[in-house]
Design an enzyme around this catalytic site. Structure first.
Site, PDB file in Angstrom:
ATOM      1  N   HIS A   1      -2.506  -2.149  12.118  1.00  0.00           N
ATOM      2  CA  HIS A   1      -3.086  -1.459  13.333  1.00  0.00           C
ATOM      3  C   HIS A   1      -4.895  -1.496  12.944  1.00  0.00           C
ATOM      4  O   HIS A   1      -5.079  -1.729  11.707  1.00  0.00           O
ATOM      5  CB  HIS A   1      -2.853   0.166  13.097  1.00  0.00           C
ATOM      6  CG  HIS A   1      -2.621   0.661  11.584  1.00  0.00           C
ATOM      7  ND1 HIS A   1      -3.973   1.003  11.201  1.00  0.00           N
ATOM      8  CD2 HIS A   1      -2.014   0.823  10.726  1.00  0.00           C
ATOM      9  CE1 HIS A   1      -4.005   1.584   9.992  1.00  0.00           C
ATOM     10  NE2 HIS A   1      -2.699   1.461   9.617  1.00  0.00           N
ATOM     11  N   ASP A   2      -5.312  -1.498  14.149  1.00  0.00           N
ATOM     12  CA  ASP A   2      -6.621  -1.490  14.134  1.00  0.00           C
ATOM     13  C   ASP A   2      -7.363  -2.908  13.548  1.00  0.00           C
ATOM     14  O   ASP A   2      -8.758  -2.796  13.255  1.00  0.00           O
ATOM     15  CB  ASP A   2      -7.486  -0.445  13.195  1.00  0.00           C
ATOM     16  CG  ASP A   2      -7.018   0.960  13.857  1.00  0.00           C
ATOM     17  OD1 ASP A   2      -7.206   1.195  15.024  1.00  0.00           O
ATOM     18  OD2 ASP A   2      -6.153   1.685  13.002  1.00  0.00           O
TER      19      ASP A   2
ATOM     20  N   GLY B   1      -3.917  -2.577   7.399  1.00  0.00           N
ATOM     21  CA  GLY B   1      -4.784  -1.980   8.669  1.00  0.00           C
ATOM     22  C   GLY B   1      -6.216  -2.188   8.490  1.00  0.00           C
ATOM     23  O   GLY B   1      -6.828  -2.407   7.223  1.00  0.00           O
TER      24      GLY B   1
END
Length: 256
Positions: A119-120, A137
């Site tokens: 994520h991200d 992440g």
């Protein structure tokens, strides 16, 4: 160009000449650009936008919720650019509300089997991720970076443009542009001079980058002192300015 066994939600938006292979599943909020090919047994879900001329091989998981306990089903996104090759068993997650809310992968990337992009993460253009490279992440990867097989990257680490990670590298701190590293934890081993030559860097520019590297890693100077010396080189060579700026804005500290 959709195989009869594939499941495509009526709300999904498909461009021209999109191929969807057998048993693949395309979710409601997915957008896929022209001429992109999705292999068999691929799951694309979440708020995911995929550009044009990509090829995604079998058994990939694209746009699944992040592996983050704080995630609470917010409508975060995954964006993939154009002309990417994504090989078997890759997994890319959407972003989280604690960051920009979007995971991004740019254009012209070559991503081999079993790569995980958490994520991200923000991945640039023209990168190469060899088999089993893994991003935790919030990792940022610059253009033309190369991650060797089984490279593991700690969360919030930044990887500079044109850098190179050898096989089995473990990155716990930021990797400046142009630098070659390997080992667990990563240790510097010069600059990616061959890659720079292939990409059209001048001999003078490469020599200036080598001088900056030696100043940072071989001179014995403290970091602030090395930065002052590198600034003198950067005043005459734009390529070194990128190196200097990266070091100045490192939040985790650099591999050194």
């Amino acid at each position: 160009m959709i195989h009869p066994s594939a499941i495509v939600h009526p709300g999904a938006k498909l461009g021209e000449n999109v191929h969807i292979g057998p048993y693949s599943i395309i979710g409601e909020h997915v957008e896929i650009g022209d001429n992109t090919r999705i292999g068999p047994h691929v799951v694309i879900e979440g708020h995911t936008r995929i550009g044009c001329d990509n090829e995604i091989f079998q058994f990939c998981s694209i746009g699944a919720p992040p592996q983050d306990k704080k995630y609470d089903a917010e409508p975060t996104r995954l964006e993939i650019g154009d002309r990417n090759t994504i090989r078997e068993y890759c997994s890319f997650n959407v972003g989280t509300a604690q960051d920009a809310g979007v995971t991004r992968i740019g254009n012209d990337n070559w991503i081999m089997a079993y790569v995980h992009v958490a994520h991200d993460c923000q991945v640039g253009n023209h990168t190469i991720f060899a088999n089993n490279a893994t991003l935790a992440g919030h990792v940022h990867v610059g253009d033309w970076a190369i991650l060797g097989g089984f490279t593991g990257v700690h969360q919030f680490v930044r990887i500079g443009a044109h850098s190179f990670c050898g096989v089995g590298t473990v990155l716990l701190q930021d990797l400046p542009p142009y630098v070659t590293v390997s080992g667990s934890p990563a240790q510097p081993h010069g600059i990616n001079s061959e890659g720079l030559r292939r990409r059209g860097f001048s001999s003078a520019g490469i020599m200036a980058i080598k001088r900056a590297y030696r100043t940072l890693y071989r001179s014995g100077l403290k970091l602030d002192e090395a930065r002052d010396k590198i600034a003198e080189i950067a005043a005459e060579h734009q390529e070194v300015g990128i190196f200097l700026d990266f070091i100045a804005h490192s939040a985790r500290g650099i591999v050194r």
